[in-house]
Design a protein around this motif. Structure first.
Motif, mmCIF file in Angstrom:
data_model
loop_
_atom_site.group_PDB
_atom_site.id
_atom_site.type_symbol
_atom_site.label_atom_id
_atom_site.label_comp_id
_atom_site.label_asym_id
_atom_site.label_seq_id
_atom_site.Cartn_x
_atom_site.Cartn_y
_atom_site.Cartn_z
ATOM 1 N N HIS A 100 0.711 4.341 -2.480
ATOM 2 C CA HIS A 100 0.533 5.745 -2.069
ATOM 3 C C HIS A 100 1.637 6.636 -2.615
ATOM 4 C CE1 HIS A 100 -1.809 4.056 1.568
ATOM 5 N NE2 HIS A 100 -2.622 4.364 0.603
ATOM 6 N N ASP A 101 2.842 6.067 -2.672
ATOM 7 C CA ASP A 101 3.986 6.859 -3.116
ATOM 8 C C ASP A 101 4.143 6.853 -4.637
ATOM 9 O OD1 ASP A 101 4.411 7.385 -0.471
ATOM 10 O OD2 ASP A 101 6.019 5.933 -0.198
ATOM 11 N N TYR B 286 0.846 -1.203 0.000
ATOM 12 C CA TYR B 286 0.000 0.000 0.000
ATOM 13 C C TYR B 286 0.884 1.258 0.000
ATOM 14 C CZ TYR B 286 -4.623 -2.172 0.694
ATOM 15 O OH TYR B 286 -5.795 -2.856 0.529
ATOM 16 N N GLU B 287 1.988 1.185 0.754
ATOM 17 C CA GLU B 287 2.904 2.333 0.804
ATOM 18 C C GLU B 287 3.424 2.648 -0.606
ATOM 19 O OE1 GLU B 287 6.250 1.737 3.399
ATOM 20 O OE2 GLU B 287 6.684 3.882 3.509
#
Lengths: 457, 457
Positions: free
Chosen positions: A431-432, A427-428
């Protein structure tokens, strides 16, 4: 008068299925049998029982018994987390402004975080009953390894997990959950097996693969007295145990007079989808109903949508029986997708056969589209899905939006196989903006197909 | 005839409470009011409404209304994850070989992973209703921040979370869950507030504390138009919302004709325990029942068992009202316990008053004993508990073993507030034998007490 449908339909414990449904027994044209790689003859239960528990070997080759009783001990364990809820996605329907009704069967409501526990507890039970000391297995994303650790802990069995090295390093917390349940976890390829040593020598520094970890776990089981191998997907026995998902779903829908129109599931090895659709497909092949079934796979590992239907090796080390399935070739290495549970090169023989007969559709979706759906769903329905499960969400949303266009009211049912708490690194990346949508080229697929065995059958 | 008790008691959605229970309204001697730190007069709702939403400020000072209606919008959200199951710990009872019956209310069945969501959604609702743009808050272990992020996402509110720096760094995945729900997360102490800058200057490189993060969040809210501050524990409003836990528990027990003998909960700020015991304690103070209530706290932060009952600051920056509570002093810095949610220096005024009146017991437990109970429980009951929740498990097991000795049959009920999926680093330390059982000395406690305000009331 129709009963009002609650947000969550929880069946009573008394409604928990007493029998698993063996989908193959309903099919006219059966899935092709596993073959002995040396003789090319169909594997017998006896031959399989050197690798699996005797009863599981029997289940593996049984394509005639329609219903198989769930042992009391397994049902008692099921009662700790089942029946799992069937959830009406009222909030999602409202936000999508669709005339469709959306339901999802949520299998993430247990500590293993996924549906895998349904088969793990059955496999552990039969191992215990046979008087074994323990089992070996492999795990990729970690859900299966966690599930089997929990199941073995419950029955007091030893559990040795070969975890794909890249996951072992990227998911230390998954590993720690398994340790909490008393399992030993070894990064694969390891130096503890012949096949592991060979692969380490050939590909120094490799992060490993599911196919390789399978080979190691099988070898480890064969080297230890009182041990057998356990597998979390692909096999017939696993689909059998997972039918509990579909049976509960059907009971819940029937209770409220709801007829499903479209049934959707993500598909890696096929255990969740095979279990979810089992009772519905049984009706379908008997001509009693008319559902649409959709298997959803990652575009990076497009087994059904771009694979070949052929006999193939199940593992990298080629120690397992051959299976006829939609496959990309056992040498195909999917890109580092974040849905580790969907990175297997083949599809369980039952689903492969149903797909080949035109009884099931398949669709592939790209990774960022999947994570967009995952985050959207999390915000609206509250549940943070595993990347694997989000494949089904993606297509469920797409189908609901089609209904909005056409104005059709349809009942869409999908499987929400698990939660994403151990996938936050993915997920990180999302998001990035660091997530890739790699799709293998035709040339790459050809390389995989070139490794298919030439059986001259 | 008594109904057979299932493993999991799921109430129907129609049995979801329509009213929260305001425990203070049942008490003869009320908890002491919050004081304005400048005037030392009791805070009025109007004064509080510069910090909190108007309706929450009203709830904060209301100690006469026994039942407060749960808004429809909040109940609709509750329906996505409530009623939460009350689980009969059949497996644990069997393994302990105790005549006691053990029940636990499981609040970890939602993506925030804890009971915190019960109040978060209420606080977000009132903020939305008031037409606010967003809320600010602090989070330690991360459960409250996650819950408020989910709640704000549901109502389309902005959410700014000040996360204790040491947690921010040790729990990147918690942070990522909050980001998934659209929140902005800032490590505290930060350079975005005056109090943060001051603390950074005074203690360069500090890992922060809950008391400091509270000060920052309050300051941040007061600096932004259309923002208010939200808090996940300690406050009366939070205990009010959390009464939904106890109300469901009581309904479920009543349904099966079970009378609780002992009710156990972990206690940090007191939100879970206060909510769990609310309807039971209401009966008790009215002389209608006779329960034993046990608050369990970490030996490293022994607020009730070794604290002083006095007015104290709620935060490090001393920007909040004063509260009368059992406290270790706002300057007390608990050791780096792994139950981050229990590291607050004070206890909510209602529980403090009940404890002072002798209506509730308190017990402190050491960390390794807690993790032993956590792992034991996980293996037997399947659920992997949060370290906070495991404090209650420890005492529930101890009480069940006492019953085994005496042969008494007792009904033990405890609160399982959440899951430990984001606490695996702590479990790892436990597995590796690297966990400390630090208990503060009397001299250390004296230092904390020395910082108590001298109000000359």
């Amino acid at each position: 008068m129709k009963k009002e449908i609650p947000y969550k339909i929880y069946l009573d414990e008394s409604e928990l299925p007493k029998y698993w449904l063996n989908l193959r027994a309903f099919m006219d044209k059966k899935p092709a049998p596993l073959l002995n790689p040396k003789t090319l003859n169909p594997m017998t239960a006896e031959e399989l029982s050197s690798v699996f528990c005797a009863e599981l070997a029997r289940q593996e080759v049984d394509d005639t018994t329609k219903y198989i009783e769930i042992p009391t001990e397994v049902r008692d364990f099921y009662k700790m987390y089942r029946p799992a809820p069937l959830i009406r996605a009222y909030c999602l329907e409202k936000v999508l402004d669709t005339p469709a009704h959306i339901y999802y069967k949520f299998e993430g409501n247990n500590t293993s975080g996924s549906h895998k526990l349904n088969s793990a507890i059955a496999q552990a039970y039969y191992a215990k009953e046979q008087g074994l000391k323990g089992v070996t297995t492999e795990t990729g994303a970690g859900q299966w390894g966690t599930a089997l650790s929990m199941a073995c802990s419950y029955f007091g069995l030893d559990c040795n997990v070969y975890m794909v090295k890249v996951s072992y390093e990227q998911k230390p917390f998954r590993r720690e959950v398994m340790r909490t349940y008393g399992a030993t976890v070894t990064p694969s390829p390891s130096m503890t097996t012949e096949v592991g040593r060979k692969i380490n020598e050939e590909f120094p520094g490799t992060g490993g693969s599911l196919g390789c970890a399978i080979s190691e776990a099988v070898e480890a089981a064969s080297n230890k007295d009182g041990y057998r191998y356990a597998l979390g997907s692909v096999l017939n026995q696993v689909l059998l145990h997972q039918s509990v998902i579909g049976l509960e779903t059907k009971t819940a829908l029937d209770k409220y007079g709801v007829k499903a129109d479209i049934i959707i599931g993500c598909a890696g090895g096929g255990s969740n989808l095979g279990g979810l659709i089992a009772p519905f497909m049984a009706e379908q092949v008997e001509g009693k109903a008319n559902y649409r079934f959709i298997a959803v796979e990652p575009a990076s590992c497009p087994t059904l949508t771009r694979g070949k239907y052929a006999y193939d090796y199940c593992d990298t080390g080629k120690v397992c029986p051959l299976a006829k399935m939609y496959t990309l070739g056992s040498g195909f290495i999917p890109s580092a997708s974040h849905a580790g549970g969907l990175r297997y090169h083949g599809m369980t023989s039952t689903l492969s056969e149903l797909y080949d007969q035109g009884l099931m559709e398949a669709r592939s979706v790209e990774q960022t589209k999947v994570f967009e759906a995952a985050e959207y769903f999390a915000r609206i329905e509250g549940i943070l899905p595993a990347p694997e499960s989000a494949h089904a969400i993606r297509v469920a949303i797409d189908e609901a939006l089609k209904c909005k266009e056409t104005g059709e009211h349809k009942n869409i049912v999908f499987g929400l196989t698990g939660t994403g708490y151990f996938d936050m690194m993915s997920y990180e990346k999302f998001h990035d903006g660091k997530m890739s949508d790699y799709i293998p080229s035709d040339e790459e697929l050809q390389k995989g197909f070139a490794g298919l065995p030439d059986l001259k059958l």
